[in-house]
Design a protein around this motif. Sequence first.
Motif, short mmCIF file in Angstrom:
data_model
loop_
_atom_site.label_atom_id
_atom_site.label_comp_id
_atom_site.label_asym_id
_atom_site.label_seq_id
_atom_site.Cartn_x
_atom_site.Cartn_y
_atom_site.Cartn_z
N ASP A 25 0.84 -1.19 0.00
CA ASP A 25 0.00 0.00 0.00
C ASP A 25 0.88 1.24 0.00
N MET A 26 0.30 2.40 0.26
CA MET A 26 1.06 3.65 0.19
C MET A 26 2.18 3.73 1.23
N CYS A 57 -3.31 -5.32 -2.02
CA CYS A 57 -2.61 -4.43 -2.95
C CYS A 57 -3.58 -3.34 -3.35
N ASP A 58 -3.22 -2.08 -3.09
CA ASP A 58 -4.07 -0.98 -3.50
C ASP A 58 -3.52 -0.32 -4.76
N SER A 59 -4.07 0.82 -5.13
CA SER A 59 -3.65 1.49 -6.36
C SER A 59 -2.18 1.91 -6.33
N VAL A 64 3.32 0.79 -8.52
CA VAL A 64 4.70 0.29 -8.36
C VAL A 64 5.01 -0.74 -9.44
N PHE A 65 4.07 -1.64 -9.70
CA PHE A 65 4.30 -2.66 -10.73
C PHE A 65 4.46 -2.01 -12.11
N ARG A 87 -8.03 -11.55 -3.07
CA ARG A 87 -8.31 -10.15 -3.37
C ARG A 87 -7.26 -9.53 -4.28
N VAL A 88 -6.01 -9.94 -4.12
CA VAL A 88 -4.95 -9.39 -4.96
C VAL A 88 -5.17 -9.81 -6.41
#
Length: 119
Positions: A25-26, A57-59, A64-65, A87-88
């Motif tokens: 996350d951030m 995993c958020d936005s 990052v990816f 969820r990922v």
Amino acid sequence: MTFTVTHVDDDGGGPTRLRLAGELDMISAPRLNAVIDRLTSAGQRRLLIDLTELTFCDSTGIAVFVRGDNRAAAEGGWLRITGAVGRVARVLAVTGLAGVLGYGCDTADPAVADGPGMG
């Protein structure tokens, strides 16, 4: 849950493998960015990221990816993801990233796949 990035030793010749665990996350994203930057600066241009143990995993993680793939591509390489579950996997599918950065046949074991296919 604590976020970890583990470098998986390779017998040589294959992509550089990273295993993520916990929540991306951030707060944790800068750590992964730093690892990717360090590896690409050191000449590692093919990066395979195992998401089997990633629980969130958020936005920011998605960014990052994408950033990592762009960085590796600028050096003639690529970044691919594998092993996403739950969820990922859903976030990656909904965003379309699974199709763009997916590795092989979405096997959790990077050693089983033999290239950066979209399959």
